[in-house]
Motif scaffolding. Sequence first.
Motif, short mmCIF file in Angstrom:
data_model
loop_
_atom_site.label_atom_id
_atom_site.label_comp_id
_atom_site.label_asym_id
_atom_site.label_seq_id
_atom_site.Cartn_x
_atom_site.Cartn_y
_atom_site.Cartn_z
N LYS A 29 22.90 -40.32 6.05
CA LYS A 29 22.34 -39.48 7.11
C LYS A 29 22.75 -40.00 8.49
O LYS A 29 21.91 -40.37 9.30
CB LYS A 29 20.84 -39.40 6.96
N VAL A 30 24.05 -40.01 8.71
CA VAL A 30 24.63 -40.35 10.01
C VAL A 30 25.33 -39.07 10.47
O VAL A 30 26.16 -38.52 9.76
CB VAL A 30 25.61 -41.53 9.90
N TYR A 31 24.97 -38.61 11.67
CA TYR A 31 25.41 -37.30 12.11
C TYR A 31 26.65 -37.31 13.00
O TYR A 31 27.43 -36.37 12.97
CB TYR A 31 24.26 -36.59 12.83
N SER A 32 26.82 -38.35 13.81
CA SER A 32 27.99 -38.40 14.68
C SER A 32 28.31 -39.83 15.07
O SER A 32 27.44 -40.70 15.06
CB SER A 32 27.79 -37.54 15.92
N ILE A 33 29.59 -40.04 15.40
CA ILE A 33 30.07 -41.34 15.86
C ILE A 33 30.94 -41.08 17.08
O ILE A 33 31.80 -40.20 17.05
CB ILE A 33 30.90 -42.06 14.79
#
Length: 78
Positions: A29-33
Motif C-alpha cells: 500500500k504505497v501510492y507514489s514515489i
Amino acid sequence: MIYVYRVTAGQEKVVLDMLMKKIKKEALKVYSIAHFEDLKGYLIVEGEDEVSVRQAGLRIPHIKGVLSRSMDPNELNA
C-alpha cells in the motif's frame, strides 16, 4: 501519509526502479514515489502507513532508512 527514504546519493533512480517493482509485485500500500533532482539522497514516498513504507524498503540496496517522522504535504510547498 508521506515519508522520506534516505538513500545513497546518486542511486535514487536505481532505488526508485527497485521499489516500484517490489511494490507492484507484493501489492504493497504505497501510492507514489517522488524523486527531485535538487534533493540528493532522498526519495519522497506516499503510503497508507509507516509499516507499508518500511516494508517496501526492506532488503533494497542503497536505502539507509526512513526518517523518523512523517511529512506534512504542506512542507513540500515551502
